[in-house]
Motif scaffolding. Structure first.
Motif, mmCIF file in Angstrom:
data_model
loop_
_atom_site.group_PDB
_atom_site.id
_atom_site.type_symbol
_atom_site.label_atom_id
_atom_site.label_comp_id
_atom_site.label_asym_id
_atom_site.label_seq_id
_atom_site.Cartn_x
_atom_site.Cartn_y
_atom_site.Cartn_z
ATOM 1 N N GLU A 75 -1.837 39.191 77.645
ATOM 2 C CA GLU A 75 -2.131 38.433 76.579
ATOM 3 C C GLU A 75 -2.390 39.494 75.398
ATOM 4 N N ILE A 76 -1.961 39.541 74.292
ATOM 5 C CA ILE A 76 -2.452 40.492 73.140
ATOM 6 C C ILE A 76 -3.255 39.657 72.136
ATOM 7 N N PRO A 77 -4.722 40.063 72.156
ATOM 8 C CA PRO A 77 -5.446 39.361 71.223
ATOM 9 C C PRO A 77 -5.051 39.557 69.617
ATOM 10 N N GLY A 78 -4.948 38.257 69.280
ATOM 11 C CA GLY A 78 -4.403 38.414 67.735
ATOM 12 C C GLY A 78 -2.816 38.374 67.558
ATOM 13 N N ALA A 79 -2.169 38.438 68.619
ATOM 14 C CA ALA A 79 -0.723 38.251 68.502
ATOM 15 C C ALA A 79 -0.238 36.914 67.814
ATOM 16 N N GLU A 80 -1.111 36.010 67.931
ATOM 17 C CA GLU A 80 -0.643 34.659 67.207
ATOM 18 C C GLU A 80 -0.829 34.819 65.743
ATOM 19 N N ASP A 81 -1.372 35.780 65.062
ATOM 20 C CA ASP A 81 -1.159 36.470 63.542
ATOM 21 C C ASP A 81 0.037 36.700 63.409
ATOM 22 N N GLN A 82 0.905 37.006 64.253
ATOM 23 C CA GLN A 82 2.459 37.558 64.002
ATOM 24 C C GLN A 82 3.477 36.660 64.646
ATOM 25 N N ILE A 83 3.276 35.033 64.480
ATOM 26 C CA ILE A 83 4.115 34.184 64.936
ATOM 27 C C ILE A 83 5.628 34.437 64.579
ATOM 28 N N THR A 84 6.560 34.347 65.497
ATOM 29 C CA THR A 84 8.021 34.446 65.392
ATOM 30 C C THR A 84 8.484 32.993 65.418
ATOM 31 N N SER A 85 9.242 32.709 64.267
ATOM 32 C CA SER A 85 9.742 31.349 64.024
ATOM 33 C C SER A 85 11.201 31.557 64.259
ATOM 34 N N TYR A 86 12.005 30.410 64.974
ATOM 35 C CA TYR A 86 13.095 30.289 65.387
ATOM 36 C C TYR A 86 13.786 29.385 64.292
ATOM 37 N N TYR A 87 15.123 29.862 63.833
ATOM 38 C CA TYR A 87 15.817 28.849 62.890
ATOM 39 C C TYR A 87 17.363 28.743 63.635
ATOM 40 N N THR A 88 17.831 27.419 63.211
ATOM 41 C CA THR A 88 19.115 27.020 63.685
ATOM 42 C C THR A 88 19.883 26.370 62.735
ATOM 43 N N THR A 89 21.237 26.172 62.768
ATOM 44 C CA THR A 89 22.229 25.859 61.938
ATOM 45 C C THR A 89 23.429 25.631 62.328
ATOM 46 N N THR A 90 24.228 24.838 61.574
ATOM 47 C CA THR A 90 25.546 24.700 61.970
ATOM 48 C C THR A 90 26.282 25.573 61.143
ATOM 49 N N LEU A 91 27.483 26.039 61.323
ATOM 50 C CA LEU A 91 28.221 27.063 60.865
ATOM 51 C C LEU A 91 29.611 26.573 60.135
ATOM 52 N N GLU A 92 30.044 27.076 59.055
ATOM 53 C CA GLU A 92 31.042 26.498 58.164
ATOM 54 C C GLU A 92 32.494 26.510 58.866
ATOM 55 N N GLN A 93 32.479 28.056 59.796
ATOM 56 C CA GLN A 93 33.500 28.238 60.596
ATOM 57 C C GLN A 93 33.965 27.214 61.854
ATOM 58 N N SER A 94 32.932 26.349 62.077
ATOM 59 C CA SER A 94 32.993 25.606 63.204
ATOM 60 C C SER A 94 34.300 24.845 63.209
ATOM 61 N N GLU A 95 34.771 24.580 64.577
ATOM 62 C CA GLU A 95 36.019 23.785 64.558
ATOM 63 C C GLU A 95 35.755 22.531 65.076
ATOM 64 N N ASP A 96 34.512 22.233 65.342
ATOM 65 C CA ASP A 96 34.095 20.987 65.833
ATOM 66 C C ASP A 96 32.520 20.568 65.050
ATOM 67 N N ALA A 97 32.720 20.142 63.715
ATOM 68 C CA ALA A 97 31.399 20.180 63.181
ATOM 69 C C ALA A 97 30.442 19.209 63.458
ATOM 70 N N ASP A 98 31.272 18.040 64.082
ATOM 71 C CA ASP A 98 30.231 16.796 64.574
ATOM 72 C C ASP A 98 29.402 17.279 65.738
ATOM 73 N N LEU A 99 30.351 18.006 66.625
ATOM 74 C CA LEU A 99 29.693 18.334 67.897
ATOM 75 C C LEU A 99 28.618 19.453 67.651
ATOM 76 N N ALA A 100 28.908 20.330 66.687
ATOM 77 C CA ALA A 100 27.825 21.270 66.244
ATOM 78 C C ALA A 100 26.616 20.748 65.907
ATOM 79 N N ALA A 101 26.791 19.816 65.043
ATOM 80 C CA ALA A 101 25.475 18.870 64.477
ATOM 81 C C ALA A 101 24.837 18.123 65.614
ATOM 82 N N ASP A 102 25.580 17.717 66.537
ATOM 83 C CA ASP A 102 25.027 16.864 67.868
ATOM 84 C C ASP A 102 23.992 18.023 68.437
#
Length: 246
Positions: A197-224
């Motif tokens: 463990e790195i002391p203080g590493a929690e001060d540099q938290i990485t956040s994850y993001y997700t989204t559907t894409l406009e080019q999706s051929e199955d928008a409903d499944l992507a949303a699911d």
């Protein structure tokens, strides 16, 4: 809760075709482009999703920056998941995303080969050791730079890797005495590495993001898929893999 049991709570998808021609049911296919640090947990999440939707989920894992640039250029895909906001912003600026959601967090840690043969205990011990980290331009590299700077570490890495899994692999293979990766990568490779463990590493938290894409051929499944990952049950799987809540 066992992963397979989670399939019971996934939204149901009808077989056949929707009115707009979107494929569903046994012919459904989903392509997810995701940060390399999501490899194990997304593959785990895919199992019940595929069973519930009679679908096949295909992943392309790699650097968040590279993947975001690809979809911004129109590369095919249904869902994008990145390990930082900046990468997701590349896709948003290109106008190819749906609503963006934050679904997990992570922190940096030191990993060493099992048994820690080089005797590394802190970031200070990286001086004189053969160690690796991600390249500056990718999310795990940016976090590593911030953590190293906060701890006034000037030791230079032996190499800069294209993503966090390539960094982890250098340690697992014994090519490096240590590596800076996410805590979840240490969990995934627990049989081969020890985490420090790195002391203080929690001060540099990485956040994850997700989204559907406009080019999706199955928008409903992507949303699911996005709904599944961001659901209470999906986040429980993420938590078991070492990810924090958004």
């Amino acid at each position: 809760m066992p992963v397979l049991a989670l399939a019971l709570v996934l939204p149901l998808a009808a077989c056949g075709n929707d009115d707009d021609g979107t494929a569903t049911g046994e012919d459904a296919e989903l392509t997810v482009l995701a940060a390399a640090s999501l490899t194990d947990v997304f593959e785990q999440l895919a199992t019940p999703f595929e069973e519930e939707h009679d679908a096949t989920v295909t992943f392309s894992f790699g650097s968040s920056t590279d993947l975001a640039e690809q979809v911004a250029d129109g590369a095919p895909g249904d869902v994008l998941a990145t390990a930082d906001e900046t990468s997701m912003g590349l896709a948003e600026d290109a106008g190819v995303t749906g609503a963006v959601e934050t679904f997990a967090t992570n922190v940096l840690t030191i990993v060493v080969p099992k048994g820690n043969p080089a005797g590394i205990e802190t970031l200070d011990d990286l001086a004189g050791a053969t160690w690796v980290r991600c390249a500056d331009e990718v999310p795990c590299g940016k976090v590593a730079l911030a953590v190293l700077d906060a701890n006034k570490i000037t030791a230079e890495p032996a190499s800069l890797e294209e993503d966090v899994r390539a960094t982890l692999d250098k340690v697992v293979s014994g090519e490096a005495d240590a590596g800076l990766v996410y805590a979840t990568d240490a969990v995934a490779a627990a049989d081969a590495v020890d985490a420090i463990e790195i002391p203080g590493a929690e001060d540099q938290i990485t956040s994850y993001y997700t989204t559907t894409l406009e080019q999706s051929e199955d928008a409903d499944l992507a949303a699911d898929w996005v709904a599944w990952v961001t659901s209470e049950e999906g986040r429980a799987v993420l938590s078991d893999a070492g990810f924090g809540s958004p």
